[in-house]
Design an enzyme around this catalytic site. Structure first.
Site, PDB file in Angstrom:
ATOM      1  N   LEU A 196      26.099  29.548  12.708  1.00 32.31           N
ATOM      2  CA  LEU A 196      25.536  28.215  12.915  1.00 32.31           C
ATOM      3  C   LEU A 196      24.032  28.303  13.150  1.00 32.31           C
ATOM      4  CD1 LEU A 196      28.185  26.375  15.133  1.00 32.31           C
ATOM      5  CD2 LEU A 196      27.721  26.063  12.692  1.00 32.31           C
ATOM      6  N   CYS A 211      27.629  39.550  -1.292  1.00 26.33           N
ATOM      7  CA  CYS A 211      28.997  39.087  -1.016  1.00 26.33           C
ATOM      8  C   CYS A 211      29.166  37.576  -1.095  1.00 26.33           C
ATOM      9  CB  CYS A 211      29.438  39.593   0.355  1.00 26.33           C
ATOM     10  SG  CYS A 211      29.535  41.394   0.469  1.00 26.33           S
ATOM     11  N   ARG A 231      19.396  41.581  -3.037  1.00 24.26           N
ATOM     12  CA  ARG A 231      20.296  40.870  -3.942  1.00 24.26           C
ATOM     13  C   ARG A 231      20.534  39.443  -3.450  1.00 24.26           C
ATOM     14  NH1 ARG A 231      25.080  45.213  -4.236  1.00 24.26           N
ATOM     15  NH2 ARG A 231      24.344  45.484  -2.088  1.00 24.26           N
TER      16      ARG A 231
END
Length: 222
Positions: free
Chosen positions: A38, A48, A115
């Site tokens: 949060l 991922c 990435r």
């Protein structure tokens, strides 16, 4: 989903003069939600989350399942880049020929992994606008050089944050490295042409930055 949700709430907070950190703190007290993921900022990256969300979306849609929730989460995440660049443009009026210090290239602290990093898309957009960018990251500069080599005078890699901000028109915080949290802001203000900080990770306290004389912008806070 929680990352995209809190970033959407951050945008709402900016419209209503609320503080997303306080909103997130309150939400985190609810055990059904919890406080993890949060933290408003520039969205998620890495190898991922983006890949997995898109893969799961495709699997579901191929099987006839309405995956609009995941599609919207991905869209909100991607929108953070335009939101941040527009915030930078608003602070500087125009981006062409502006000298901008970019601190943080990795998709998260303590890695050299770039990435799906927010920095790649932000740098590309600022480069296309004609900005001159000084880039610094404790670990990820060699990887970023493969994407943005120093073939253009618009791109340069520097050895320290203080070198990056020298005579800069703005300072952008892209990755929340601890090193950046401990910078001497008084020293930074002295060497910048324009003391403007656009903090994409809410690293600094807005009141403290403004008391030092900075024009300070963050995510979901006034």
């Amino acid at each position: 989903l929680k990352i995209s949700y809190i970033n959407l709430i951050a945008e709402l907070c900016e419209k209503t003069d609320a503080d997303v950190n306080q909103v997130a703190k309150g939400m985190g007290f609810d055990p059904r939600i919890g406080s993890q993921f949060l933290k408003a900022g520039l969205g998620y990256g890495g190898s991922c989350f983006p890949k997995d969300i898109r893969a799961l979306t495709k699997i579901g849609e191929d099987l006839g399942v309405n995956m609009n929730l995941l599609r919207e989460a991905d869209r909100i995440n991607l929108d953070r880049i335009d939101f941040f660049v527009e915030k930078t443009k608003k602070a500087l009026w125009i981006l062409k020929d502006k000298k901008i210090a970019v601190l943080g290239l990795a998709f998260k602290p303590e890695t050299d992994d770039i990435r799906e990093a927010s920095s790649i898309k932000i740098i590309k957009k600022l480069f296309d606008e004609g900005s001159y960018l000084r880039l610094y990251d404790p670990r990820a500069m060699e990887n970023m050089r493969k994407i943005f080599p120093e073939k253009s005078p618009q791109i340069s890699y520097v050895k320290s944050p203080y070198e990056a901000v020298k005579e800069a028109n703005a300072l952008l915080i892209i990755t929340e490295w601890d090193e950046f949290k401990e910078l001497d802001l008084k020293k930074i203000k002295e060497v910048m042409d324009n003391p403007i900080i656009i903090d994409g990770r809410n690293v600094y306290d807005p009141s403290e930055a403004r008391e030092l004389g900075f024009e300070y912008y963050s995510i979901g806070r006034q």
